[in-house]
Write an enzyme that holds these catalytic residues in place. Structure first.
Site, PDB file in Angstrom:
ATOM      1  NE  ARG A  21      21.602  25.276 -11.962  1.00  0.00           N
ATOM      2  CZ  ARG A  21      21.994  25.933 -13.062  1.00  0.00           C
ATOM      3  NH1 ARG A  21      21.246  26.899 -13.559  1.00  0.00           N
ATOM      4  NH2 ARG A  21      23.134  25.634 -13.659  1.00  0.00           N
ATOM      5  NE  ARG A  37      20.170  30.027 -18.301  1.00  0.00           N
ATOM      6  CZ  ARG A  37      20.590  31.198 -18.689  1.00  0.00           C
ATOM      7  NH1 ARG A  37      19.717  32.109 -19.120  1.00  0.00           N
ATOM      8  NH2 ARG A  37      21.852  31.538 -18.656  1.00  0.00           N
ATOM      9  N   GLY A  38      20.320  31.159 -14.812  1.00  0.00           N
ATOM     10  CA  GLY A  38      21.009  32.438 -14.668  1.00  0.00           C
ATOM     11  C   GLY A  38      20.934  32.847 -13.212  1.00  0.00           C
ATOM     12  CB  ALA A  39      23.569  33.921 -10.842  1.00  0.00           C
ATOM     13  CG  ASP A  85      26.410  31.394 -12.141  1.00  0.00           C
ATOM     14  OD1 ASP A  85      26.973  31.602 -13.227  1.00  0.00           O
ATOM     15  OD2 ASP A  85      25.226  31.068 -12.043  1.00  0.00           O
ATOM     16  CG  ASN A 131      30.143  32.914 -16.099  1.00  0.00           C
ATOM     17  OD1 ASN A 131      28.986  33.063 -15.676  1.00  0.00           O
ATOM     18  ND2 ASN A 131      30.439  33.060 -17.376  1.00  0.00           N
ATOM     19  CE  LYS A 132      26.666  27.365 -17.544  1.00  0.00           C
ATOM     20  NZ  LYS A 132      26.224  26.307 -16.617  1.00  0.00           N
ATOM     21  CD  GLN A 134      23.679  27.219 -20.702  1.00  0.00           C
ATOM     22  OE1 GLN A 134      24.513  26.747 -21.465  1.00  0.00           O
ATOM     23  NE2 GLN A 134      23.580  26.817 -19.444  1.00  0.00           N
TER      24      GLN A 134
HETATM   25  O1  MRU Z   1      23.741  27.207 -15.895  1.00  0.00           O
HETATM   26  P1  MRU Z   1      23.192  28.574 -16.148  1.00  0.00           P
HETATM   27  O2  MRU Z   1      22.596  28.727 -17.501  1.00  0.00           O
HETATM   28  O3  MRU Z   1      22.274  29.020 -15.048  1.00  0.00           O
HETATM   29  O4  MRU Z   1      24.479  29.496 -16.086  1.00  0.00           O
HETATM   30  C1  MRU Z   1      24.350  30.882 -16.248  1.00  0.00           C
HETATM   31  C2  MRU Z   1      25.659  31.567 -16.267  1.00  0.00           C
HETATM   32  O5  MRU Z   1      26.705  30.955 -16.173  1.00  0.00           O
HETATM   33  C3  MRU Z   1      25.638  33.055 -16.343  1.00  0.00           C
HETATM   34  O6  MRU Z   1      26.779  33.521 -16.995  1.00  0.00           O
HETATM   35  C4  MRU Z   1      25.603  33.586 -14.903  1.00  0.00           C
HETATM   36  O7  MRU Z   1      24.470  33.131 -14.224  1.00  0.00           O
HETATM   37  C5  MRU Z   1      25.697  35.053 -14.809  1.00  0.00           C
HETATM   38  S1  MRU Z   1      24.203  35.725 -15.342  1.00  0.00           S
HETATM   39  C6  MRU Z   1      23.650  37.034 -15.218  1.00  0.00           C
END
Ligand code: MRU
Length: 366
Positions: free
Chosen positions: A90, A53-55, A247, A257-258, A206
């Site tokens: 996603r 996970r993570g963009a 993201d 973002n999250k 997370q």
């Molecule tokens: O749902 P996730 O865990 O994939 O969400 C991740 C985030 O929101 C991060 O802050 C985002 O991807 C930026 S990461 C480098």
């Protein structure tokens, strides 16, 4: 980055040159395991279930997913099917579509016999570029943190610089270094006295699971707080800066973002705490201006809200139910923070205001 003294990346090409290794993030911090992905379907499932996970990392996984598909069938039809399958996993992080598009453009003009090898090369290139961009974000953010530390009142100089972060935008969310955490790692390695407030980040935690794990392995002082504590800490002068990832960043500088990031930005604004967003070029969606109106927000399973995962006293990782039987949950995974609440963007090309003019100035070639 380091786990028990050993350097790891989140994703790698296995020794057979055909399959892809990843760290399984669903069991962290309690269990460190890796998985080998051998099919496009497995790559799509790993993204969807958040094994990765993570963009930036889902972008790289998507790119390798196309390679896995083309190793089996390199026809135009197979390419289109794999592209759609991976792209649907996603919807919010634009890095996924960006990376898939890069691989597609690279392989489309080639004969089928050359496509898998070209996809392998392109995916590896995207991964290396991500490492370089994140390291660069770290360098630019380090300068910013050093300036912030120096600008504090004489009474505060002896205190650690307190940075609050939300979710996990560390190396686990990228290939290495991270985005929001890269400046923190560089600052810690440069000897800056730094402490991180880690939002737990409900519903999937997370922050509590991944950010705390990463920071601990690198020896960075940190404290996990519930998501609702940030505003209180800001009111009491306990936060010098907020740094988060994104993201998807619109050309005007809105950041997605999250879920919960927007509330942190509002609290930071109300308390004159600088609110920074760290991002690589791959996160910018030049086609979108208004983030609130235009960015698709992923809705994930209600079970992530109604249940929570943790380690029981016997050491097993288990999920337990929080809510009464019959109560529904709703789980929007991201929110948008408008550019007006962002003090500055920390990009791979430097620190800039969150505005269309500043972004275009940095990325004239985009
Ligand atoms: O749902 P996730 O865990 O994939 O969400 C991740 C985030 O929101 C991060 O802050 C985002 O991807 C930026 S990461 C480098």
């Amino acid at each position: 980055m380091n786990i028990d003294g050993q350097a790891w990346r989140t994703i790698w090409l296995e020794a057979d040159g055909r399959s892809v290794g990843v760290i399984d993030q669903t069991l962290l911090p309690h269990c460190f395991t890796t998985r080998t992905l051998t099919t496009c379907h497995a790559a799509a499932e790993a993204i969807q279930t958040m094994v990765v996970r993570g963009a930036p990392l889902i972008g790289v996984t998507g790119a390798y997913g196309l390679m896995l598909a083309l190793q089996v069938d390199a026809s135009d039809e197979a390419l289109a099917t794999a592209f759609d399958q991976l792209n649907a996993t996603r919807p919010t992080a634009v890095n996924l579509r960006w990376a898939l598009e890069r691989v597609r453009q690279r392989v489309l003009p080639l004969p089928a016999s050359e496509r898998a090898a070209a996809a392998r090369e392109e995916a590896a290139l995207i991964a290396e570029e991500d490492v370089a961009m994140c390291a660069s974000i770290g360098d630019h953010g380090l300068g910013l943190l050093q300036t912030l530390a120096r600008a504090r009142s004489p009474q505060r100089q002896e205190q650690p610089l307190h940075v609050l972060t939300h979710c996990n935008a560390g190396w686990l969310a990228t290939v290495d270094w991270g985005t929001a955490l890269a400046p923190i790692y560089k600052a810690h390695r440069a000897g800056l006295n730094i402490h991180v407030w880690v939002d737990e980040t409900r519903p999937r935690n997370q922050g509590a699971s991944l950010t705390a794990y990463e920071l601990g392995r690198e020896g960075v002082p940190h404290t996990v707080i519930v998501d609702n504590a940030g505003g209180h800490l800001m009111q009491h002068g306990q936060v010098d800066a907020v740094i988060v990832g994104t993201d998807r960043t619109t050309r005007r500088g809105d950041v997605c973002n999250k879920i919960g990031t927007y509330l942190k930005a509002l609290a930071a604004h109300d308390n004159d705490v600088p609110f920074y967003v760290a991002l690589p070029a791959s996160t910018i969606d030049w086609a979108i201006g208004d983030g609130v109106a235009e960015i698709p927000i992923e809705a994930r399973a209600a079970a992530e809200v109604t249940h929570i995962q943790g380690r029981d006293p016997a050491g097993a990782v288990n999920s337990v139910q929080l809510t009464p039987d019959g109560s529904d949950g709703f789980n929007p995974a991201f929110d948008v923070t408008p550019a007006r609440l962002v003090t500055a963007l920390i990009t791979d090309r430097g620190v800039a205001p969150a505005s269309e003019q500043a972004l275009k100035g940095l990325y004239v070639d985009a």
